[in-house]
Design a protein around this motif. Sequence first.
Motif, PDB file in Angstrom:
ATOM      1  N   ASN A 151     -38.071  -7.487  55.107  1.00  0.00           N
ATOM      2  CA  ASN A 151     -37.563  -6.400  54.254  1.00  0.00           C
ATOM      3  C   ASN A 151     -38.669  -5.643  53.518  1.00  0.00           C
ATOM      4  N   THR A 152     -39.864  -5.580  54.118  1.00  0.00           N
ATOM      5  CA  THR A 152     -40.927  -4.748  53.554  1.00  0.00           C
ATOM      6  C   THR A 152     -40.568  -3.275  53.735  1.00  0.00           C
ATOM      7  N   SER A 163     -50.372   8.190  50.787  1.00  0.00           N
ATOM      8  CA  SER A 163     -51.464   7.758  51.660  1.00  0.00           C
ATOM      9  C   SER A 163     -52.163   6.572  51.015  1.00  0.00           C
ATOM     10  N   PHE A 164     -52.719   5.710  51.872  1.00  0.00           N
ATOM     11  CA  PHE A 164     -53.345   4.487  51.370  1.00  0.00           C
ATOM     12  C   PHE A 164     -54.232   3.893  52.449  1.00  0.00           C
ATOM     13  N   VAL A 165     -55.119   3.006  52.030  1.00  0.00           N
ATOM     14  CA  VAL A 165     -55.904   2.198  52.955  1.00  0.00           C
ATOM     15  C   VAL A 165     -55.047   1.001  53.346  1.00  0.00           C
ATOM     16  N   LEU A 166     -54.879   0.781  54.642  1.00  0.00           N
ATOM     17  CA  LEU A 166     -53.942  -0.237  55.116  1.00  0.00           C
ATOM     18  C   LEU A 166     -54.264  -1.618  54.554  1.00  0.00           C
ATOM     19  N   SER A 167     -55.533  -2.011  54.579  1.00  0.00           N
ATOM     20  CA  SER A 167     -55.901  -3.357  54.137  1.00  0.00           C
ATOM     21  C   SER A 167     -55.819  -3.512  52.622  1.00  0.00           C
ATOM     22  N   THR A 168     -55.751  -2.404  51.898  1.00  0.00           N
ATOM     23  CA  THR A 168     -55.544  -2.460  50.438  1.00  0.00           C
ATOM     24  C   THR A 168     -54.059  -2.560  50.114  1.00  0.00           C
ATOM     25  N   GLN A 169     -53.263  -1.721  50.780  1.00  0.00           N
ATOM     26  CA  GLN A 169     -51.811  -1.750  50.577  1.00  0.00           C
ATOM     27  C   GLN A 169     -51.208  -3.053  51.098  1.00  0.00           C
ATOM     28  N   TYR A 170     -51.728  -3.534  52.230  1.00  0.00           N
ATOM     29  CA  TYR A 170     -51.224  -4.758  52.855  1.00  0.00           C
ATOM     30  C   TYR A 170     -52.424  -5.657  53.162  1.00  0.00           C
ATOM     31  N   PRO A 171     -52.879  -6.460  52.190  1.00  0.00           N
ATOM     32  CA  PRO A 171     -54.096  -7.258  52.355  1.00  0.00           C
ATOM     33  C   PRO A 171     -54.076  -8.200  53.559  1.00  0.00           C
ATOM     34  N   LEU A 172     -52.897  -8.554  54.044  1.00  0.00           N
ATOM     35  CA  LEU A 172     -52.819  -9.461  55.204  1.00  0.00           C
ATOM     36  C   LEU A 172     -53.380  -8.831  56.472  1.00  0.00           C
ATOM     37  N   THR A 173     -53.643  -7.506  56.462  1.00  0.00           N
ATOM     38  CA  THR A 173     -54.223  -6.845  57.644  1.00  0.00           C
ATOM     39  C   THR A 173     -55.745  -6.828  57.608  1.00  0.00           C
ATOM     40  N   ALA A 174     -56.355  -7.285  56.520  1.00  0.00           N
ATOM     41  CA  ALA A 174     -57.820  -7.265  56.417  1.00  0.00           C
ATOM     42  C   ALA A 174     -58.444  -8.110  57.522  1.00  0.00           C
ATOM     43  N   ASN A 175     -59.477  -7.547  58.171  1.00  0.00           N
ATOM     44  CA  ASN A 175     -60.238  -8.244  59.222  1.00  0.00           C
ATOM     45  C   ASN A 175     -59.360  -8.671  60.396  1.00  0.00           C
ATOM     46  N   ARG A 177     -56.694  -7.276  63.821  1.00  0.00           N
ATOM     47  CA  ARG A 177     -56.177  -6.220  64.692  1.00  0.00           C
ATOM     48  C   ARG A 177     -54.665  -6.376  64.777  1.00  0.00           C
ATOM     49  N   GLY A 178     -53.977  -5.270  65.055  1.00  0.00           N
ATOM     50  CA  GLY A 178     -52.530  -5.359  65.210  1.00  0.00           C
ATOM     51  C   GLY A 178     -51.882  -3.997  65.155  1.00  0.00           C
ATOM     52  N   THR A 179     -50.631  -3.946  64.738  1.00  0.00           N
ATOM     53  CA  THR A 179     -49.890  -2.698  64.632  1.00  0.00           C
ATOM     54  C   THR A 179     -49.066  -2.693  63.351  1.00  0.00           C
ATOM     55  N   VAL A 180     -48.821  -1.490  62.837  1.00  0.00           N
ATOM     56  CA  VAL A 180     -47.892  -1.311  61.721  1.00  0.00           C
ATOM     57  C   VAL A 180     -46.865  -0.266  62.152  1.00  0.00           C
ATOM     58  N   GLU A 181     -45.586  -0.613  61.991  1.00  0.00           N
ATOM     59  CA  GLU A 181     -44.492   0.241  62.447  1.00  0.00           C
ATOM     60  C   GLU A 181     -43.701   0.746  61.253  1.00  0.00           C
ATOM     61  N   PHE A 182     -43.482   2.065  61.209  1.00  0.00           N
ATOM     62  CA  PHE A 182     -42.686   2.708  60.175  1.00  0.00           C
ATOM     63  C   PHE A 182     -41.414   3.244  60.823  1.00  0.00           C
ATOM     64  N   SER A 183     -40.246   2.768  60.376  1.00  0.00           N
ATOM     65  CA  SER A 183     -38.974   3.185  60.963  1.00  0.00           C
ATOM     66  C   SER A 183     -38.361   4.324  60.160  1.00  0.00           C
ATOM     67  N   THR A 184     -37.815   5.299  60.865  1.00  0.00           N
ATOM     68  CA  THR A 184     -37.188   6.449  60.216  1.00  0.00           C
ATOM     69  C   THR A 184     -35.862   6.025  59.586  1.00  0.00           C
ATOM     70  N   PRO A 185     -35.644   6.316  58.299  1.00  0.00           N
ATOM     71  CA  PRO A 185     -34.352   5.981  57.686  1.00  0.00           C
ATOM     72  C   PRO A 185     -33.206   6.739  58.354  1.00  0.00           C
ATOM     73  N   SER A 186     -32.027   6.178  58.292  1.00  0.00           N
ATOM     74  CA  SER A 186     -30.856   6.809  58.895  1.00  0.00           C
ATOM     75  C   SER A 186     -30.646   8.205  58.306  1.00  0.00           C
ATOM     76  N   GLY A 187     -30.545   9.194  59.189  1.00  0.00           N
ATOM     77  CA  GLY A 187     -30.337  10.574  58.757  1.00  0.00           C
ATOM     78  C   GLY A 187     -31.582  11.261  58.247  1.00  0.00           C
TER      79      GLY A 187
END
Length: 440
Positions: A151-152, A163-175, A177-187
């Motif tokens: 539920n993030t 706008s943000f630095v990914l590893s600052t907003q989500y520290p678990l991504t530091a160092n 590789r991977g993907t971050v997915e943003f889903s469009t809200p309904s409507g």
Amino acid sequence: TTTVTLVNKSASAATARLSLFGDPTGSLTLPLVLPQSSATPVLASSLDRTIAANASLIVNTGGPQIPPTQVGSAQLSSTGAVDGFAIFHLIPGAQEAVVPLETRAAGSYVLAFDNTGGVVLGVAVQNVASSQATIPVVIRDDAGVVISAPNTTLSVGPSGHTSFVLSTQYPLTANKRGTVEFSTPSGGRISVLGIRTTPLGNTLTLTTVPALANVGTAGGSIAHIATGNGWQTTFVLVNTGTGTAQATLNFFATSTGAPLSIPLLFPQSGGGGEVVANTVNRTIAAGASLIVQSAAPASDPAPTIGSAQLTATGNVGSFVIFRYNPNGQEAVVPLESRTANAYVIAFDNTNGTATGVALNNASALATTVSVIVRDDAGNQVVNDTLNLAANGHTSFTLGVDKFPAMAGRRGTIEFVAPSGGQISVLGLRFTPTGALSIQI
């Protein structure tokens, strides 16, 4: 600074409106310069201009270079087929990155990230809708395993931006590789952009990372690859589907279209050692990403160039990172998955900037491509053809190797595929300081 280039691709004049929005929300008023007509800035949050058929319009941000940095987003509306892109220019270090116009209305957008080796991914998210958006966010490692908390979400205001630095907003991504997915809200409707920075002396290189969306199963092609003599090409493949997919990369030589063997590395854990091959075939788990890196040494007397084609049994998207190791410059090239009748590149060869063009034939039959070059007023300057072998490739510097009439000028170059043919095209923008970016 930010430069917006708009191109009217229709056969009649069109009116375009560029609207600017602030961070976190509200309108954004900026001094805007139209260098084709005047150096005097116009202070506005919205700009309306009529663009002639096949003409292009340049809009620069102006004003004094004093703090604070103003950030936000933009939206384009028009009465005709107007397309475009923006160029970010970071004055210290003279770095540039090209941002495509987002025209998709997808259910989600996926950014591949590689935060290893000092690389950092910046992320920008725009809420295109006029109501508040609560955007679900899912982060996966490069094996496809979800590592974000359940539920993030990310909240963005009406017509807002963050706008943000990914590893600052989500520290678990530091160092990692991977993907971050943003889903469009309904409507709702959103757009997403990645900005990749790499260490370069006392400054950073700058390039954009395309968001993957509506990824199909047809694969696609990359119009240009280069390896050796300082050049390095890195392929990033992402399985955006829910099941395992088989992905195949094939490499082709520049003039002949014959299979092209190049040295390759697989830098992820368990990827294996260096191989020399003209094809790569790998299984990619759902949500996982695969990195394939050219490994030709800088001592090679000349770069090996050509093109690449991707096929897959599932929803595999891709992009390529060009890197020139002697100066650390990078540019990201999206996979061409469209099958359009024609492709248009807008170019600006003024002030010492040069435009490189690459073109490949993505079919097993030889083809002849029509070429139309126009100035920025839409007037036709050149009408020519290019012959390509089956799976063949060509590249040139516009105004130098071909079409010298376009040296020092702005305009567009259009490539028209023959009936039943399939091509892909890309442009490389080189500034006098050596900065490298892609012309969309």
